[in-house]
Motif scaffolding. Structure first.
Motif, mmCIF file in Angstrom:
data_model
loop_
_atom_site.group_PDB
_atom_site.id
_atom_site.type_symbol
_atom_site.label_atom_id
_atom_site.label_comp_id
_atom_site.label_asym_id
_atom_site.label_seq_id
_atom_site.Cartn_x
_atom_site.Cartn_y
_atom_site.Cartn_z
ATOM 1 N N TRP A 29 11.425 77.648 20.386
ATOM 2 C CA TRP A 29 9.971 77.800 20.483
ATOM 3 C C TRP A 29 9.260 77.486 19.180
ATOM 4 C CZ3 TRP A 29 8.096 78.043 25.214
ATOM 5 C CH2 TRP A 29 8.996 78.398 26.230
ATOM 6 N N ALA A 30 10.019 77.119 18.153
ATOM 7 C CA ALA A 30 9.400 76.727 16.887
ATOM 8 C C ALA A 30 8.394 75.594 17.108
ATOM 9 C CB ALA A 30 10.480 76.293 15.902
ATOM 10 N N GLY A 31 8.807 74.606 17.913
ATOM 11 C CA GLY A 31 7.920 73.482 18.192
ATOM 12 C C GLY A 31 6.649 73.913 18.892
ATOM 13 N N SER A 32 6.781 74.896 19.793
ATOM 14 C CA SER A 32 5.599 75.358 20.527
ATOM 15 C C SER A 32 4.605 76.038 19.598
ATOM 16 C CB SER A 32 6.010 76.336 21.630
ATOM 17 O OG SER A 32 6.729 75.645 22.616
ATOM 18 N N VAL A 33 5.118 76.784 18.629
ATOM 19 C CA VAL A 33 4.221 77.417 17.657
ATOM 20 C C VAL A 33 3.415 76.336 16.936
ATOM 21 C CG1 VAL A 33 4.156 78.692 15.482
ATOM 22 C CG2 VAL A 33 5.605 79.484 17.331
ATOM 23 N N LEU A 34 4.106 75.273 16.552
ATOM 24 C CA LEU A 34 3.441 74.166 15.865
ATOM 25 C C LEU A 34 2.453 73.465 16.800
ATOM 26 C CD1 LEU A 34 3.760 73.427 12.993
ATOM 27 C CD2 LEU A 34 5.432 71.697 13.600
ATOM 28 N N ALA A 35 2.822 73.371 18.082
ATOM 29 C CA ALA A 35 1.926 72.745 19.057
ATOM 30 C C ALA A 35 0.639 73.559 19.187
ATOM 31 C CB ALA A 35 2.624 72.628 20.416
ATOM 32 N N VAL A 36 0.762 74.881 19.163
ATOM 33 C CA VAL A 36 -0.428 75.732 19.224
ATOM 34 C C VAL A 36 -1.322 75.451 18.014
ATOM 35 C CG1 VAL A 36 -1.267 78.117 19.078
ATOM 36 C CG2 VAL A 36 0.632 77.551 20.592
ATOM 37 N N ALA A 37 -0.681 75.360 16.838
ATOM 38 C CA ALA A 37 -1.441 75.070 15.618
ATOM 39 C C ALA A 37 -2.176 73.735 15.748
ATOM 40 C CB ALA A 37 -0.511 75.057 14.406
ATOM 41 N N GLY A 38 -1.483 72.721 16.276
ATOM 42 C CA GLY A 38 -2.098 71.406 16.458
ATOM 43 C C GLY A 38 -3.291 71.476 17.398
ATOM 44 N N ALA A 39 -3.133 72.212 18.498
ATOM 45 C CA ALA A 39 -4.220 72.334 19.475
ATOM 46 C C ALA A 39 -5.426 73.049 18.856
ATOM 47 C CB ALA A 39 -3.725 73.094 20.713
ATOM 48 N N VAL A 40 -5.137 74.085 18.066
ATOM 49 C CA VAL A 40 -6.221 74.830 17.416
ATOM 50 C C VAL A 40 -7.015 73.904 16.489
ATOM 51 C CG1 VAL A 40 -6.705 76.636 15.719
ATOM 52 C CG2 VAL A 40 -5.157 77.087 17.616
ATOM 53 N N VAL A 41 -6.286 73.089 15.704
ATOM 54 C CA VAL A 41 -6.962 72.152 14.797
ATOM 55 C C VAL A 41 -7.809 71.168 15.600
ATOM 56 C CG1 VAL A 41 -6.598 70.237 13.197
ATOM 57 C CG2 VAL A 41 -5.279 72.340 12.938
ATOM 58 N N GLY A 42 -7.230 70.636 16.693
ATOM 59 C CA GLY A 42 -7.947 69.669 17.516
ATOM 60 C C GLY A 42 -9.263 70.221 18.036
ATOM 61 N N VAL A 43 -9.255 71.482 18.432
ATOM 62 C CA VAL A 43 -10.486 72.093 18.948
ATOM 63 C C VAL A 43 -11.453 72.403 17.802
ATOM 64 C CG1 VAL A 43 -11.433 74.142 20.077
ATOM 65 C CG2 VAL A 43 -9.400 73.045 21.000
ATOM 66 N N MET A 44 -10.892 72.923 16.706
ATOM 67 C CA MET A 44 -11.752 73.363 15.602
ATOM 68 C C MET A 44 -12.523 72.212 14.966
ATOM 69 S SD MET A 44 -9.689 76.379 13.615
ATOM 70 C CE MET A 44 -10.967 76.866 12.459
ATOM 71 N N VAL A 45 -11.908 71.023 14.845
ATOM 72 C CA VAL A 45 -12.624 69.928 14.179
ATOM 73 C C VAL A 45 -13.819 69.466 15.018
ATOM 74 C CG1 VAL A 45 -10.817 69.061 12.681
ATOM 75 C CG2 VAL A 45 -10.926 68.259 15.030
ATOM 76 N N TRP A 46 -13.700 69.539 16.335
ATOM 77 C CA TRP A 46 -14.835 69.133 17.173
ATOM 78 C C TRP A 46 -15.951 70.152 17.091
ATOM 79 C CZ3 TRP A 46 -15.696 64.420 18.722
ATOM 80 C CH2 TRP A 46 -14.606 63.543 18.770
ATOM 81 N N ARG A 47 -15.564 71.413 17.025
ATOM 82 C CA ARG A 47 -16.562 72.474 16.835
ATOM 83 C C ARG A 47 -17.251 72.305 15.479
ATOM 84 N NH1 ARG A 47 -20.248 75.343 18.198
ATOM 85 N NH2 ARG A 47 -20.437 77.484 17.487
ATOM 86 N N LEU A 48 -16.460 71.909 14.482
ATOM 87 C CA LEU A 48 -17.015 71.655 13.142
ATOM 88 C C LEU A 48 -18.067 70.547 13.196
ATOM 89 C CD1 LEU A 48 -14.135 71.661 10.503
ATOM 90 C CD2 LEU A 48 -16.353 72.747 10.268
ATOM 91 N N LEU A 49 -17.712 69.475 13.897
ATOM 92 C CA LEU A 49 -18.628 68.340 13.996
ATOM 93 C C LEU A 49 -19.926 68.760 14.678
ATOM 94 C CD1 LEU A 49 -18.889 65.303 13.439
ATOM 95 C CD2 LEU A 49 -18.047 64.878 15.740
ATOM 96 N N GLN A 50 -19.764 69.578 15.737
ATOM 97 C CA GLN A 50 -20.928 70.109 16.459
ATOM 98 C C GLN A 50 -21.840 70.896 15.515
ATOM 99 O OE1 GLN A 50 -19.982 72.937 19.533
ATOM 100 N NE2 GLN A 50 -20.160 71.355 21.115
ATOM 101 N N LEU A 51 -21.215 71.787 14.737
ATOM 102 C CA LEU A 51 -21.979 72.611 13.796
ATOM 103 C C LEU A 51 -22.655 71.733 12.742
ATOM 104 C CD1 LEU A 51 -19.417 75.495 13.238
ATOM 105 C CD2 LEU A 51 -21.688 75.756 14.213
#
Lengths: 121, 158
Positions: A93-115
């Motif tokens: 599940w190490a990879g899944s933890v990293l996948a969660v991190a990747g997904a969080v970044v993907g969402v956060m940068v779009w929210r950043l752009l919105q802001l």
């Protein structure tokens, strides 16, 4: 803070999600490919933080500056935390933890752009 | 083997009871939400508490709930699981009640909370998370029960 940079970051983040899911499916821990993708993602995020800081110093003020800055700082920490965690995780599940991190970044940068684009006029 | 270098060494299976890898992933998601809700509540309360105190206090409550759930799930054990169970139950009720109220009476919620409109602002993850959390707790409890079966009465001595 440009859509092009945000798009590039998203592509790398999605790549990281894919690699993470792949290694979980393959019952493996994380390897070099994950570290390279996470490293590239981190470099892009630092570049974005530098550009945004320069622009903030230059007088651009998003409407919710406090929220914007906390997202800007927060998103830089996410891949680092993900890699540190994933390296200590000995199960597949190490990879899944990293996948969660990747997904969080993907969402956060779009929210950043919105802001960023919502400037208080 | 090149593939091994790129995709990583083979994983070890299993783990300690109640701290399965899948559970760790859930902890990661909960930790993210604890951070997100906490930061959001801090900013809202610090900069404009007077505008929508109810919504901002709800954000703070959500943050506390996520923190307790994260710690409970991460620590495991009977006490950790109980704390997580309480937190996740509050979370599920919270997201359903706040979600319904925010749609039925938008005036009462002038600013968004994590749970507004069933967590629409967060891709409905707040709605799915407690369900996954409860399922995870159930399987962790079953695992723990298998590892240490209820004590059978001691054999009678003659």
């Amino acid at each position: 803070m440009t859509p092009i940079l945000v798009g590039t970051i998203t592509v790398v983040a999605v790549l990281l999600v894919g690699l993470g899911v792949l290694s979980t499916l393959a019952r493996r821990r994380i390897g070099l490919a994950h570290l390279v993708a996470a490293g590239l993602l981190e470099v892009l995020l630092l570049l974005q933080a530098a550009l945004a800081t320069a622009s903030l110093a230059g007088g651009h003020r998003p409407e919710e500056t406090a929220t914007f800055v906390s997202y800007l700082v927060g998103v830089v920490v996410v891949p680092v935390a993900g890699v540190l965690w994933a390296r200590t995780e000995r199960t597949r599940w190490a990879g899944s933890v990293l996948a969660v991190a990747g997904a969080v970044v993907g969402v956060m940068v779009w929210r950043l752009l919105q802001l960023w684009e919502a400037t208080g006029a | 083997m090149r593939e091994q270098g790129a995709l990583g060494a083979p994983a070890e299976s299993g783990g300690e009871p109640g701290t399965s890898g899948r559970g760790r992933v859930l902890v990661a998601v909960y930790a993210t939400f604890a951070l997100a809700a906490g930061a959001r509540a801090a900013v809202q309360i610090a900069t404009r508490f007077g505008e929508a105190p109810v919504a901002y206090l709800l954000s703070a409550l959500a943050a506390v709930v996520y923190v307790v759930a994260t710690v409970g799930l991460a620590r495991g054990g009977p006490r950790g699981r109980r704390a997580a169970l309480v937190a996740i139950t509050v979370e599920l009720i919270g997201v359903l009640v706040v979600g319904t109220l925010s749609l039925a009476d938008p005036a009462a919620f002038p600013d968004e909370t994590v749970w507004s409109a069933y967590g629409r602002g967060y891709y409905f993850v707040p709605l799915v998370l407690p369900v996954l959390g409860l399922l995870q707790l159930r399987s962790a409890r079953q695992q723990a029960a298998q590892k240490s079966p209820p004590k059978s009465p001691p054999p009678k001595s003659p």
